[in-house]
Structure formats: C-alpha cells, structure tokens
Design a protein around this motif. Sequence first.
Motif, mmCIF file in Angstrom:
data_model
loop_
_atom_site.group_PDB
_atom_site.id
_atom_site.type_symbol
_atom_site.label_atom_id
_atom_site.label_comp_id
_atom_site.label_asym_id
_atom_site.label_seq_id
_atom_site.Cartn_x
_atom_site.Cartn_y
_atom_site.Cartn_z
ATOM 1 N N HIS A 1 93.090 28.680 84.296
ATOM 2 C CA HIS A 1 92.718 27.535 83.455
ATOM 3 C C HIS A 1 93.962 26.956 82.761
ATOM 4 O O HIS A 1 94.163 25.743 82.707
ATOM 5 C CB HIS A 1 91.669 27.998 82.441
ATOM 6 N N LEU A 2 94.806 27.841 82.255
ATOM 7 C CA LEU A 2 96.045 27.408 81.587
ATOM 8 C C LEU A 2 96.926 26.595 82.529
ATOM 9 O O LEU A 2 97.391 25.505 82.184
ATOM 10 C CB LEU A 2 96.810 28.631 81.078
ATOM 11 N N GLU B 1 92.969 29.462 73.429
ATOM 12 C CA GLU B 1 93.468 30.850 73.372
ATOM 13 C C GLU B 1 94.624 31.056 74.344
ATOM 14 O O GLU B 1 95.593 31.749 74.039
ATOM 15 C CB GLU B 1 92.371 31.861 73.729
ATOM 16 N N GLN B 2 94.514 30.467 75.523
ATOM 17 C CA GLN B 2 95.547 30.681 76.528
ATOM 18 C C GLN B 2 96.862 30.023 76.140
ATOM 19 O O GLN B 2 97.937 30.532 76.451
ATOM 20 C CB GLN B 2 95.084 30.183 77.892
ATOM 21 N N ASP C 1 91.048 39.056 82.447
ATOM 22 C CA ASP C 1 90.388 37.791 82.733
ATOM 23 C C ASP C 1 91.384 36.830 83.386
ATOM 24 O O ASP C 1 92.013 36.017 82.728
ATOM 25 C CB ASP C 1 89.846 37.203 81.421
ATOM 26 N N GLU D 1 90.910 34.336 85.283
ATOM 27 C CA GLU D 1 90.534 32.922 85.310
ATOM 28 C C GLU D 1 91.123 32.148 84.144
ATOM 29 O O GLU D 1 91.386 30.958 84.261
ATOM 30 C CB GLU D 1 89.007 32.774 85.315
ATOM 31 N N SER D 2 91.311 32.825 83.008
ATOM 32 C CA SER D 2 91.814 32.080 81.859
ATOM 33 C C SER D 2 93.270 31.646 82.076
ATOM 34 O O SER D 2 93.670 30.582 81.602
ATOM 35 C CB SER D 2 91.645 32.881 80.577
ATOM 36 N N GLU E 1 98.488 39.274 79.368
ATOM 37 C CA GLU E 1 97.245 39.642 80.062
ATOM 38 C C GLU E 1 97.275 41.120 80.466
ATOM 39 O O GLU E 1 96.297 41.844 80.284
ATOM 40 C CB GLU E 1 97.122 38.758 81.317
ATOM 41 N N THR F 1 95.968 29.570 67.067
ATOM 42 C CA THR F 1 94.892 28.988 67.876
ATOM 43 C C THR F 1 93.971 28.130 66.992
ATOM 44 O O THR F 1 93.452 27.115 67.441
ATOM 45 C CB THR F 1 94.068 30.071 68.621
ATOM 46 N N PRO G 1 92.994 24.656 76.863
ATOM 47 C CA PRO G 1 92.624 26.081 76.775
ATOM 48 C C PRO G 1 93.312 26.728 75.573
ATOM 49 O O PRO G 1 94.401 27.275 75.690
ATOM 50 C CB PRO G 1 93.138 26.653 78.099
#
Lengths: 192, 192
Positions: free
Chosen positions: A182-183, B155-156, A176, A178-179, A168, B136, B153
Amino acid sequence: MVNEHRSGPVRSTAAREAILDATARLFHNQGYDRLTIQGIAKEAGVGKQTIYRWWPSRGALIGECLAEGRLIPVDFVVPDTGDLAADVETWLRSVLSILEAPEGGALLRSLVAAATEDAGVGAHLGESLGVEKYLTERIRGGIRDGQLPTDAPVEQLGRAILGAIIVESLGREHHDSESIVHLTRFLFSPRS
Amino acid sequence: MVNEHRSGPVRSTAAREAILDATARLFHNQGYDRLTIQGIAKEAGVGKQTIYRWWPSRGALIGECLAEGRLIPVDFVVPDTGDLAADVETWLRSVLSILEAPEGGALLRSLVAAATEDAGVGAHLGESLGVEKYLTERIRGGIRDGQLPTDAPVEQLGRAILGAIIVESLGREHHDSESIVHLTRFLFSPRS
C-alpha cells in the motif's frame, strides 16, 4: 579441515573459503546471536588467530559473506514495464516473500543485528536486496518517464522502503506485507 | 543491595526497580552486545533466578525499560502549526539530534539490536520516538486539512520514516540527516 601449516596463497584461499563457508552455514543455522569467532574457527577447522588476521569481528565476516552473495543468493531485479508502481510492487513482493517464511524473517533480523555492530553489513544489506542497483535505478526511470516529480529524493525513497521492510521484520507478530505494498502504491502511483 | 530473603510485594517492587535500573545503566554504558543477565543480576544485587522469574530474556528487559521511558526519556511531540511538512521536519530534527551524538547513535543501534531479539522492543521503539502517538496523529491531521490525499497510508508513512532513521543509523559512516529531511519534505509538502 584446512592444513594450518601450509603457507602461501593456496592456503590463504582455501582457509578463506572454509571460513566464509562456515560463517554462512552457522549464521543460517543458529542466527547472529549465537555466532562466535570460536565457533566459526571450529567449524572451518582453522585457528581463531587465522580468522582475526583477516577479519576484526564476526560482523565483518557477515558483511563479507553478504557482499559475496553467500547469505542472500537471489538477485532482486526490478522489472521495467513502464508502470513504476506495478514494477516496484513486483520487486517488493519478491523481497517480502523471504519474510513470509519464518527462517527468512529470522535471517533478515540476524542481518539487521549484524548491521548494528558492523557498518559494512548495513551497506551491503540494501545492496543484497537490490535497493541501490535496481530499485533506485527504476525510480530514476520513473522520473525520466514523468511518473515522479524531478525533485523526488531517489536514494531516500529506496532507503525508506528498505527501512519499512526492516521495521516490518522487527515487529514479527503483526506481519502484514500488504501494508508496505500500500505504501509503495501511494508513493509511486500517478496522482490524479 | 536488595535483600533476597525478604518476601512479599515490598521486596518484589524494590527488586524490580533495582533490576530495571541496572539494565538501563548497563545498556547505556556498554550497549546491548555486552549486556548479560548475569551482569544485570550482579549490578542489581539480585540472583539470576530472580530476573528469570519475571523476564525471559535481556531483550524483554530492554523492552520494559523502553516502555517505561528509562532509555529514551524525551517526549518527541510533533507540533501543529498548520504546515504539515514543517511540523514533521521539527519533529524529525529533534529525533535526529539524538543521532548526531556518537552515544545517541550507539543507543539507537543497540535498541535495534535488542529489537531483533525481542518483538516488544521493536514495538516500543517507534512509540518511544513518538511515531504512533504524535507523528501518525499529525499526518492524520494533514489529511483532515487537505494537505495529503485521503487514501494516504498513515501508519506506513510513519513506519517508513522510522525505517529511514534506522537505516541511517546503521550506515553510521555516511551520516546525513538532511537527506531524511528532504524525504519528509517530498512526502508532506503540497504538490504543485
């Protein structure tokens, strides 16, 4: 200015302090790219040889500064409220809040750059963010509480999250947070 | 030696080739730490200003070399046998086989160092290892096949695995590929 001609442990301690202080200050102000042993020596008021007597490289100096909490002075604790996903999220948001500030992102990228040159920096980086001490410990608690399977790879989950934070920070244009949240929710929320 | 006094597109193409060739060669031989625009200019037989006309920094040069497959020329495909965990493991082992060789580990660390200075390198790094194009995509297939929850998720997960590989390469003294394999098995094996 440290007196280079005094000898014994007093001089060593003072010079050591001055060198580590100068390293941390220059690293914060200029980043790793522009950090040189010569610049540190000048800033600390010691000779280059004094530095090389104790540290083989600028990477080793950064590793020691990091291990002593001179670069990331925050203690990133993971709470234990009984909800693993929520607790990891609390920790993650406090770590990511560093990255929100431009100088925080630059600090992390500089530490990653230093880690590519010195293995000790890599080892201390996860430590400084609380990965080994708090995050993996909390994940272990999640296994004990039955929130994760007993075969969950605890250390590797911690390192994958650290890795996601590093990736990141490297892709700084598309920041980002938030992603990653989410993970971790996906990894640690109870599955139905 | 490229003739600096010829003009027009022919000279540009030849000079561009020579500069990117020289960058890739020096990067492989010396690593990022010792890579300089001056060294590249000398190796390519052009003036420094010719380089700065097209690229703002050595990081930008590395990003372009990476995007053109000059640094990691392998195509890391993820197979699709219907077994998501096994397919990801096949891909992972071929990526990790780079790290097994000392020069491969050094190459990856040098790329990470370059990524800390140039966002384009970070973006192309995952691409070069097949993370976006193949990994992905394969994870998405796993969702379609019902092997992963629909809210996974994608991409993550790819970036966390890339991150785990990067963290692994930074801690080079304790190299342990099996632990990342363990991680991906945990992430992608069907839960009982």
